[in-house]
Design an enzyme around this catalytic site. Structure first.
Site, PDB file in Angstrom:
ATOM      1  N   GLU A 127       0.822  -1.203   0.000  1.00 25.78           N
ATOM      2  CA  GLU A 127       0.000   0.000   0.000  1.00 25.78           C
ATOM      3  C   GLU A 127       0.864   1.264   0.000  1.00 25.78           C
ATOM      4  O   GLU A 127       0.558   2.261   0.636  1.00 25.78           O
ATOM      5  CB  GLU A 127      -0.963   0.012   1.198  1.00 25.78           C
ATOM      6  CG  GLU A 127      -2.061  -1.022   1.076  1.00 25.78           C
ATOM      7  CD  GLU A 127      -3.166  -0.833   2.101  1.00 25.78           C
ATOM      8  OE1 GLU A 127      -3.284   0.274   2.655  1.00 25.78           O
ATOM      9  OE2 GLU A 127      -3.907  -1.790   2.344  1.00 25.78           O
ATOM     10  N   GLY A 128       1.969   1.204  -0.723  1.00 25.93           N
ATOM     11  CA  GLY A 128       2.891   2.334  -0.800  1.00 25.93           C
ATOM     12  C   GLY A 128       4.043   2.131   0.160  1.00 25.93           C
ATOM     13  O   GLY A 128       3.842   2.013   1.361  1.00 25.93           O
TER      14      GLY A 128
END
Length: 824
Positions: A501-502
């Site tokens: 998620e990043g």
């Protein structure tokens, strides 16, 4: 002295007006009154006249709206439009996505604490609590993490079936579509509990309830799509995955090379207008078992079948697994936490336009859809996972440190271990408060874009630190894998949360402050929007309003930062009780400092600021620690201000403030425009840096809470799977603590009597028997010590294996086939 009286009068009036954010007319009136007072007190007449003229020269143009707009605002607007960095449509959508909650107050320089404290305490419904106490507890009892990670590389069929039957994959889906319809808070609580027993389990359950087809369908799906897919997702007939990440673009949806071309083709025996897709994705969680694939791609319409644009932009579609051309690759193997993860590919995959999520109407709107939904999913899964594991590992490590003895002393009594236990306690307290705060925000109907990013980054980072510290204290117990080891897989899998998620590096250096500085600032986004108003007169009027509000805001924060720096935040109104009021005052100071530094950075660097990632990261750290500290204070208030929690709150709070000062110090010492950095330093740190890391005395109290049964310890563990059972060694060790504490005086008495006796070298059973016979201990105490011995043995024992048990079955078969081929 009489010459300086009017000057001091003007400075005092300006300081009071700025500190309290009084209006321009009030400031002008107050200045005039104080000038008259200074004259009456013997101020030099010429000095008073000069100061009055100076006041008039500044105040009169500002108090005449038409003159101010034409002569001052109009040139500033022209200059502003020239330096305003160009925003792409994707950047604009990112900045305007989500909602702003209390985090906006932290950028104000004067947080309205009543907005935070008036929020009702987050609570579960009776149905949600029953689910946690019933199916969720039962699922945790069923889960054997060692078997799943080492033997099966998968959940057992029984666990899969149980999850589907009890709709764990449909927690967020409304009841009208067959789901559980749970709140975000309940979603958080379930993931937190599952993560405390197995990150493989929490990941498998979390993904369908996070960013993916279910959430996208609920927000954007057509009624037909909702009616068909949501009931099937809720009961597990369909297992979803979402394909975003690719080999050449990572998770950057704006750069994905995957394409869809609008054209005609065959679908169910008829020729229809549809999309021909070509794509390659990897790292897609649940892809190996997914039956329905969500896909992000760039949509092109070269023949203008849908309109006048050839490049429609990023779009999202749902594709059944069995669609011709779709290929689900082999599994990736994520760091010995083998949740289903793998690549997906597609060559000339044709689907009808009805496959677009939201239908044709949402063609090209995929980026906005992702941005809106991403913050909700990011608010829950990873922060909740970090919270569950951090809380359980912390209390289990506290019990282990009390049980495990070296040199006749519990290892937790050694100052080095005590220091680490205190850090674990503070981090677990902070993670618990932060993860619950973001989940509560979603439950209230917010879309917390900035807090979700803060929570993802800091929960996973603090979770990593907790696991590292737990491994350090457990020593060999932590590194020997097996059914008894509750830390090893968590240690191996820690980088997963840091990466997905990043990646955390990018999250910290680009996203937190980069989005927060504009999204949460009370005036910056409004100025940008005002400057883009088409009608000139309206544009000038609106820009004038927000510009001078922003100028007053900046001056106020400079005064407030200086005053609170000089007074060490000892004065001023603040909520809380006698214990926490000083904490709120400190946060007021750093809120003003952040707002001042953010304004100055944006003014002096303009569009270059987004390339100053070190500066952005440090200012983001200040914003993050302000939010974390606020969440901890809210937790303390919601729990009824328990006195026993104060050591945990104080340790975590002082740690947060210390980190804020380190971040501000780093930002100002390395500020790109050196004179500006020096000036900011004098305003923010007029007496130098004063915040200290938590003291040893405070750390001793926090560590003692972990090693002593009590309500503070129970609150810290609340919501995790602490049931002592065969598949929960951490829960067993945690349950031993009360009995261990009761047995310690008996053990000390027995060892004192044993020392120097003829039984000192005898086996332990014989020593206990002799102790009863000689009156050292009673029969009841003998039983107590036998039980203590058994508990200690269970706590410290590690697993061992035959060599064949450690060979991977698949690899062993490959070797055998190779050997057979060579022999032939």
């Amino acid at each position: 002295m009489s010459i300086f009286l009017p000057i001091l009068a003007l400075l005092l009036a300006g300081g009071i007006a700025a500190y309290h954010r009084l209006s321009l007319p009030v400031w002008a009136g107050l200045s005039a009154v104080l000038l008259l007072v200074s004259w009456a007190l013997g101020g030099n007449g010429i000095a008073v006249a000069v100061c009055a003229l100076l006041l008039a020269a500044v105040a009169v143009p500002l108090l005449l709206p038409d003159f101010r707009r034409k002569r001052i605002t109009a040139p500033l607007l022209e200059f502003y439009t020239k330096i305003l960095p160009p925003l792409s449509s994707t950047e604009r959508q990112m900045l305007e996505s989500g909602t702003v909650g209390f985090e906006g107050e932290l950028f104000s320089g004067r947080p309205a604490w009543d907005k935070l404290l008036s929020q009702p305490a987050a609570t579960l419904t009776a149905e949600e609590q029953a689910f946690l106490d019933g199916p969720c507890e039962e699922l945790c009892r069923m889960m054997n993490d060692w078997e799943a990670t080492h033997v099966r590389a998968d959940l057992s069929p029984e666990v899969w079936a149980f999850c589907k039957t009890h709709k764990f994959f449909g927690m967020i889906i409304p009841k009208e579509f067959g789901g559980l319809g749970f709140s975000a808070l309940a979603h958080h609580k379930v993931i937190q509990k599952l993560a405390s027993v197995s990150s493989l389990l929490s990941s498998t359950v979390g993904v369908p309830n996070s960013l993916g087809p279910g959430e996208l369908l609920m927000h954007y799906g057509t009624q037909e799509q909702k009616d068909h897919y949501l009931p099937r997702l809720a009961d597990g007939r369909e297992i979803p995955c979402f394909g975003l990440t690719g080999p050449f673009a990572g998770s950057d949806a704006t750069s994905i090379p995957d394409t869809g071309v609008v054209c005609t083709g065959q679908w169910n025996g008829a020729e229809v207008v549809g999309i021909r897709l070509n794509f390659e994705k990897r790292y897609i969680t649940l892809a190996p078992v997914a039956t329905i694939i969500g896909l992000a791609f760039r949509l092109y319409d070269p023949d203008k079948l849908l309109g006048e644009k050839a490049d429609l932009g990023i779009s999202l579609a749902l594709i059944p697994r069995e669609t011709p051309g779709m290929e689900i690759g082999r599994r990736h193997f994520p760091l010995n936490v083998p949740f289903h993860n793998g690549p997906i590919r597609g060559k000339d995959v044709f689907v009808p336009l009805s496959a677009l999520i939201g239908g044709e109407e949402y063609a090209g709107k995929g980026w906005a859809m992702l941005v809106e939904c991403l913050s909700i999913g990011r608010s829950i899964t990873l922060p909740s996972t970090a919270s569950g594991s951090s809380k359980l590992f912390t209390v289990a490590t506290g019990a282990y440190a009390r049980i495990r003895k070296q040199f006749g002393l519990s290892v937790g009594r050694f100052e080095g271990v005590e220091e680490v236990l205190a850090r674990m306690a503070g981090n677990a307290y902070a993670v618990s408060a932060l993860s619950e705060a973001t989940a509560a925000a979603v439950t209230r109907g917010e879309n917390p874009a900035v807090p979700s990013t803060i929570a993802k980054y800091h929960c996973t980072e603090m979770g990593r630190e907790v696991v590292r510290d737990a491994m350090d204290i457990h020593g060999g117990k932590g590194i020997i894998l097996g059914p008894r080891n509750y830390l090893g897989r968590a240690w191996q899998g820690t980088p997963i949360g840091i990466t997905v998620e990043g990646a955390n590096i990018m999250t910290r250096s680009l996203m937190i402050f980069g989005q927060g500085a504009i999204r949460c600032h009370p005036w910056v986004l409004k100025e940008m929007q005002a400057a883009m108003i088409p009608e000139r007169k309206t544009r000038l009027r609106e820009f004038d309003r927000v510009l001078f509000a922003h100028i007053g805001f900046a001056v106020s924060n400079a005064v407030r930062a200086l005053w609170m720096g000089l007074t060490a935040s000892r004065f001023g109104r603040a909520p809380g009780d006698a214990y926490t009021r000083r904490f709120y005052r400190k946060l007021n100071r750093y809120s003003a400092a952040l707002a001042l530094c953010a304004d100055t950075s944006m003014l002096t660097l303009g569009g270059k600021l987004k390339f100053k990632e070190k500066l952005s990261g440090r200012l983001g750290d200040v914003l993050s620690q302000l939010y974390i500290a606020s969440a901890m204070l809210k937790r303390y208030e919601d729990n009824g201000r328990p006195t026993s929690d104060q050591p945990l709150l104080a340790w975590a709070f002082h740690d947060a403030v210390h980190k804020m000062e380190l971040a501000l110090s780093g930002a100002l010492r390395n500020f790109p425009v050196r004179p500006i950095g020096w000036l900011l330093w004098m305003l923010v740190f007029p007496l130098g840096r004063r915040a200290q890391a938590p003291s040893d005395r405070l750390g001793r109290r926090a560590a003692a809470l972990l090693m002593t049964p009590g309500d503070a310890r129970d609150r810290l563990a609340h919501g995790t799977f602490v049931t002592p059972c065969d598949n929960n060694p951490a829960g067993r060790i945690n349950s031993y603590l009360p009995k261990v504490v009761l047995a310690e005086p008996v053990e000390r008495k027995f060892l004192k009597a044993l020392k120097g006796s003829d039984m000192e070298t005898a086996p332990y059973d014989a020593q206990l028997a002799a102790g009863v016979e000689r009156g050292w201990i009673s029969a009841v105490e003998k039983t107590q010590l036998e039980e203590l011995r058994a508990m200690t043995l269970d706590a410290i024992t590690v697993d061992d294996f035959d060599h064949a048990e450690l060979e991977a079955a698949g690899a062993r078969q490959i070797v055998r086939l190779a050997d057979a081929a060579e022999a032939a």
